[in-house]
Design a protein around this motif. Structure first.
Motif, short mmCIF file in Angstrom:
data_model
loop_
_atom_site.label_atom_id
_atom_site.label_comp_id
_atom_site.label_asym_id
_atom_site.label_seq_id
_atom_site.Cartn_x
_atom_site.Cartn_y
_atom_site.Cartn_z
N PRO A 1 83.81 -15.62 1.37
CA PRO A 1 83.81 -15.64 -0.09
C PRO A 1 82.71 -14.74 -0.65
CG PRO A 1 84.05 -17.87 0.77
CD PRO A 1 83.71 -16.99 1.94
N ASP A 2 83.05 -13.96 -1.67
CA ASP A 2 82.07 -13.14 -2.37
C ASP A 2 81.01 -14.06 -2.97
OD1 ASP A 2 80.73 -11.17 -3.73
OD2 ASP A 2 82.45 -10.50 -4.90
N THR A 3 79.75 -13.67 -2.86
CA THR A 3 78.67 -14.51 -3.40
C THR A 3 78.26 -14.08 -4.80
OG1 THR A 3 77.03 -13.10 -2.30
CG2 THR A 3 77.77 -15.08 -1.12
N ALA A 4 78.84 -13.01 -5.33
CA ALA A 4 78.48 -12.53 -6.66
C ALA A 4 79.40 -13.12 -7.72
CB ALA A 4 78.55 -11.01 -6.70
N SER B 1 84.19 -21.03 10.57
CA SER B 1 84.74 -22.37 10.72
C SER B 1 84.55 -23.21 9.47
CB SER B 1 84.06 -23.06 11.92
OG SER B 1 84.58 -24.36 12.11
N ASN B 2 85.67 -23.79 9.01
CA ASN B 2 85.69 -24.76 7.90
C ASN B 2 85.01 -24.24 6.63
OD1 ASN B 2 87.14 -26.93 9.18
ND2 ASN B 2 85.32 -27.19 10.48
N VAL B 3 85.22 -22.97 6.33
CA VAL B 3 84.70 -22.41 5.08
C VAL B 3 85.72 -22.59 3.95
CG1 VAL B 3 84.04 -20.28 3.90
CG2 VAL B 3 83.16 -20.77 6.19
N LEU B 4 86.99 -22.28 4.23
CA LEU B 4 88.02 -22.32 3.19
C LEU B 4 88.79 -23.63 3.19
CD1 LEU B 4 89.31 -18.66 3.59
CD2 LEU B 4 87.84 -19.57 1.78
N GLY B 5 88.96 -24.26 4.33
CA GLY B 5 89.66 -25.54 4.40
C GLY B 5 91.17 -25.39 4.30
#
Length: 336
Positions: free
Chosen positions: A90-93, A50-54
């Motif tokens: 989303p990739d964290t690297a 929820s509400n990560v990318l917007g």
């Protein structure tokens, strides 16, 4: 590109009006052919937290089975998404956790990135305007090197197609991009409309190993280009109708040789598939409804996983409107 209510385009109105003029008043009824049912599962599910990318999420493109590229059109942002169980995150690297800001080759501007495709040449975006000058159409294709950790990416190559395409308003331009390998085109005897002969890749030195296809929102047309990979130079090889009044996404399905064209809520979420016919031209083969359990979202992105499992592939849609706090939804497409 954010939108409000569904539009009826002037071309469509003109067609309807003309039809009514030639029919007797007592028989002025519309005749339509029903779309085919979505060729996969009817259900879809949220594919992001929820509400990560917007909002403003537009294009999608798989790179293998476990990496999904996504672009946001305002501000222009590129995301590298990785699988997280049944969802994408989303990739964290390498600085990807919040996406990376996009710039033109000059290092300036805010490309209104509406579409993305992962190719052997790099990750390529299609844009319709510069967000820093959003009243002027700027129909450009941009290639990015995504290998580093910098949080801002300047295009390594840029092609300005504005002069070669129909004049459009600033918010009615390039919404879709895809890439088809030369080998697939020559195998089908695809015709180069410029030379009136079967497409010969050697005619376009420096273009890489495939053609780029872009979709113009305002007329639903698809344009195929050989792009000189040094940037700047291009040659239009063909143009053809998508079968849709408006186009928001293109996706080449290598396993079937089909080119998918997708519309948003302006067309009820319809999709068409196209293939090279006996005359060497791309033509519509089918028109599909969206999955029956998916509401009519403002889906501007669509991608097909290259991996078939138990007879189906995952497909993902990107909802520009972020309805219910979710920008991504996943479903299935039958293999074959």
């Amino acid at each position: 590109m954010p939108r409000s209510p569904r539009r009826i385009r002037p071309a469509a109105l003109a067609t309807v009006a003309a039809a009514l003029l030639v029919l007797p008043a007592t028989t002025a009824t519309a005749s339509t052919t029903a779309n085919a049912t979505w060729p996969g599962g009817s259900a879809v599910s949220n594919a992001d937290d929820s509400n990560v990318l917007g909002g403003n999420m537009s294009g999608l493109s798989f790179e293998g089975n476990d990496v999904l590229w996504a672009v946001k059109n305002g501000p222009g942002t590129l995301y590298r998404l990785v699988r997280n169980g049944a969802k994408w995150k989303p990739d964290t690297a390498n600085g990807w956790s919040s996406g990376k800001a996009l710039r033109y080759r000059s290092g300036k501007g805010d490309p209104d990135a509406e579409a993305v495709v992962a190719t052997p040449d790099g990750v390529v975006a299609a844009t319709e305007r510069d967000g820093d000058n959003d009243k002027k159409s700027a129909l450009k294709v941009l290639r990015y090197d995504v290998s580093g950790s910098a949080k801002t990416l300047s295009a390594k190559a840029e092609w300005d197609l504005t002069a070669d395409l129909p004049k459009v308003s600033a918010n009615d331009g390039l919404e879709a991009v895809s890439w088809i390998p030369d080998s697939a085109l020559t195998a089908k005897k695809f015709v180069d409309e410029r030379t009136k002969a079967p497409y010969n890749p050697s005619t376009y030195p420096g273009h890489g190993t495939g053609l780029y296809l872009v979709g113009l929102e305002t007329n639903g047309m698809i344009y195929a280009y050989a792009l000189d990979q040094a940037g700047g130079k291009y040659t239009r090889v063909a143009s053809f109708a998508s079968g849709l009044d408006s186009i928001m996404e293109l996706e080449y399905e290598a396993s079937s040789g089909r080119l998918w064209a997708v519309c948003d809520d302006n067309c009820g979420g319809d999709s068409t598939t196209l293939a090279v016919n006996a005359q060497g031209k791309f033509a519509v083969t089918d028109t599909y409804d969206r999955p029956s359990a998916m509401p009519d979202y403002n889906n501007e992105g669509f991608a097909i996983s290259p991996t078939c499992t138990s007879g189906s592939k995952q497909v993902v849609w990107a909802d520009d409107g972020n309805e219910g706090g979710h920008a991504l939804r996943a479903g299935t497409l039958s293999c074959g």
